[in-house]
Design a protein around this motif. Structure first.
Motif, PDB file in Angstrom:
ATOM      1  N   ARG A 211       0.817  -1.222   0.000  1.00  0.00           N
ATOM      2  CA  ARG A 211       0.000   0.000   0.000  1.00  0.00           C
ATOM      3  C   ARG A 211       0.851   1.272   0.000  1.00  0.00           C
ATOM      4  NH1 ARG A 211      -5.104  -0.673   0.308  1.00  0.00           N
ATOM      5  NH2 ARG A 211      -5.538   1.343   1.251  1.00  0.00           N
ATOM      6  N   LEU A 212       2.133   1.124  -0.262  1.00  0.00           N
ATOM      7  CA  LEU A 212       3.053   2.252  -0.299  1.00  0.00           C
ATOM      8  C   LEU A 212       2.594   3.277  -1.335  1.00  0.00           C
ATOM      9  CD1 LEU A 212       5.762   2.704   1.221  1.00  0.00           C
ATOM     10  CD2 LEU A 212       6.909   1.987  -0.867  1.00  0.00           C
ATOM     11  N   ILE A 213       2.609   4.562  -0.954  1.00  0.00           N
ATOM     12  CA  ILE A 213       2.222   5.610  -1.907  1.00  0.00           C
ATOM     13  C   ILE A 213       3.414   6.454  -2.353  1.00  0.00           C
ATOM     14  CG2 ILE A 213      -0.187   5.758  -1.187  1.00  0.00           C
ATOM     15  CD1 ILE A 213       0.584   8.296   0.382  1.00  0.00           C
ATOM     16  N   THR A 214       4.472   6.501  -1.532  1.00  0.00           N
ATOM     17  CA  THR A 214       5.675   7.264  -1.875  1.00  0.00           C
ATOM     18  C   THR A 214       6.895   6.375  -1.674  1.00  0.00           C
ATOM     19  OG1 THR A 214       4.683   9.364  -1.189  1.00  0.00           O
ATOM     20  CG2 THR A 214       7.079   9.288  -1.309  1.00  0.00           C
ATOM     21  N   LEU A 215       7.725   6.291  -2.721  1.00  0.00           N
ATOM     22  CA  LEU A 215       8.962   5.528  -2.634  1.00  0.00           C
ATOM     23  C   LEU A 215      10.098   6.395  -3.149  1.00  0.00           C
ATOM     24  CD1 LEU A 215      10.513   2.904  -2.094  1.00  0.00           C
ATOM     25  CD2 LEU A 215       9.884   2.159  -4.408  1.00  0.00           C
ATOM     26  N   ASN A 216      11.063   6.668  -2.271  1.00  0.00           N
ATOM     27  CA  ASN A 216      12.234   7.467  -2.618  1.00  0.00           C
ATOM     28  C   ASN A 216      13.468   6.586  -2.486  1.00  0.00           C
ATOM     29  OD1 ASN A 216      10.744   9.974  -2.820  1.00  0.00           O
ATOM     30  ND2 ASN A 216      10.623   9.916  -0.595  1.00  0.00           N
ATOM     31  N   LEU A 217      14.178   6.384  -3.587  1.00  0.00           N
ATOM     32  CA  LEU A 217      15.390   5.576  -3.578  1.00  0.00           C
ATOM     33  C   LEU A 217      16.558   6.462  -4.000  1.00  0.00           C
ATOM     34  CD1 LEU A 217      13.982   2.367  -5.308  1.00  0.00           C
ATOM     35  CD2 LEU A 217      14.287   2.789  -2.854  1.00  0.00           C
ATOM     36  N   PHE A 218      17.395   6.834  -3.034  1.00  0.00           N
ATOM     37  CA  PHE A 218      18.551   7.695  -3.263  1.00  0.00           C
ATOM     38  C   PHE A 218      19.825   6.859  -3.197  1.00  0.00           C
ATOM     39  CE2 PHE A 218      15.371  10.515  -1.350  1.00  0.00           C
ATOM     40  CZ  PHE A 218      15.334  11.530  -2.289  1.00  0.00           C
ATOM     41  N   GLU A 219      20.796   7.180  -4.063  1.00  0.00           N
ATOM     42  CA  GLU A 219      22.071   6.459  -4.089  1.00  0.00           C
ATOM     43  C   GLU A 219      21.829   4.953  -4.153  1.00  0.00           C
ATOM     44  OE1 GLU A 219      24.129   7.783  -0.600  1.00  0.00           O
ATOM     45  OE2 GLU A 219      23.951   9.876  -1.179  1.00  0.00           O
ATOM     46  N   ALA A 220      20.829   4.562  -4.915  1.00  0.00           N
ATOM     47  CA  ALA A 220      20.377   3.166  -4.965  1.00  0.00           C
ATOM     48  C   ALA A 220      21.094   2.400  -6.071  1.00  0.00           C
ATOM     49  CB  ALA A 220      18.870   3.122  -5.157  1.00  0.00           C
ATOM     50  N   ASP A 221      22.414   2.329  -5.977  1.00  0.00           N
ATOM     51  CA  ASP A 221      23.178   1.633  -7.003  1.00  0.00           C
ATOM     52  C   ASP A 221      22.958   0.127  -6.962  1.00  0.00           C
ATOM     53  OD1 ASP A 221      24.056   4.006  -7.999  1.00  0.00           O
ATOM     54  OD2 ASP A 221      25.991   3.948  -6.992  1.00  0.00           O
ATOM     55  N   TRP A 222      22.306  -0.372  -5.950  1.00  0.00           N
ATOM     56  CA  TRP A 222      21.923  -1.776  -5.881  1.00  0.00           C
ATOM     57  C   TRP A 222      20.752  -2.065  -6.825  1.00  0.00           C
ATOM     58  CZ3 TRP A 222      16.866  -2.210  -4.463  1.00  0.00           C
ATOM     59  CH2 TRP A 222      16.305  -1.129  -3.766  1.00  0.00           C
TER      60      TRP A 222
END
Length: 143
Positions: free
Chosen positions: A25-36
């Motif tokens: 049910r996530l509405i906001t997903l922020n992936l920073f420096e996500a080199d994986w």
């Protein structure tokens, strides 16, 4: 949990598929420096997602973002991504921050009449503004 921000080069346990299974049910997903992050395919499992930030030096395709029909805000900074044509299929998109690959993308490939597009520099903004009906507004990110 409705919002999640991850910062760092280490994948969370189970990666994106596990996050999608645990937080549907996530509405906001922020992936920073996500080199994986190298595969965006599980993104469609977040059925309620309307805000997405992707910053990854290794992600090379955002084709799976088409599976997120409710996306209204998209912040993209992935230098390996060359094709962003899928963004034109996001009919509910209102705000797009296109850091990389904005300078390399042909604005004619996208038609986002109801979207405000933020680009990294004035030359890119000028190039995008030359395409009639391209976007509701073209803005420079740091202005």
């Amino acid at each position: 949990m409705l919002r999640l921000t991850l910062r760092g080069h280490t994948s969370p346990p189970g990666g994106l598929p596990q996050l999608a299974a645990e937080l549907p049910r996530l509405i906001t997903l922020n992936l920073f420096e996500a080199d994986w992050l190298t595969d965006l395919e599980p993104i469609g499992r977040f059925e309620h997602l309307d805000r997405l930030t992707l910053r990854s030096g290794r992600l090379s395709s955002i084709a799976a973002v088409e599976q997120v029909p409710n996306l209204q805000f998209f912040d993209l900074d992935c230098p390996q991504v060359d094709d962003i044509s899928v963004i034109g299929k996001l009919t509910k998109l209102k705000t797009l921050y296109l850091r990389e690959p904005a300078a390399r993308v042909d604005p004619v490939a996208l038609s986002m009449k109801d979207t405000t597009v933020h680009v990294p520099d004035r030359p890119t903004a000028q190039r995008w503004r030359r395409v009639p009906g391209q976007a509701a507004k073209i803005k420079v990110i740091d202005d």
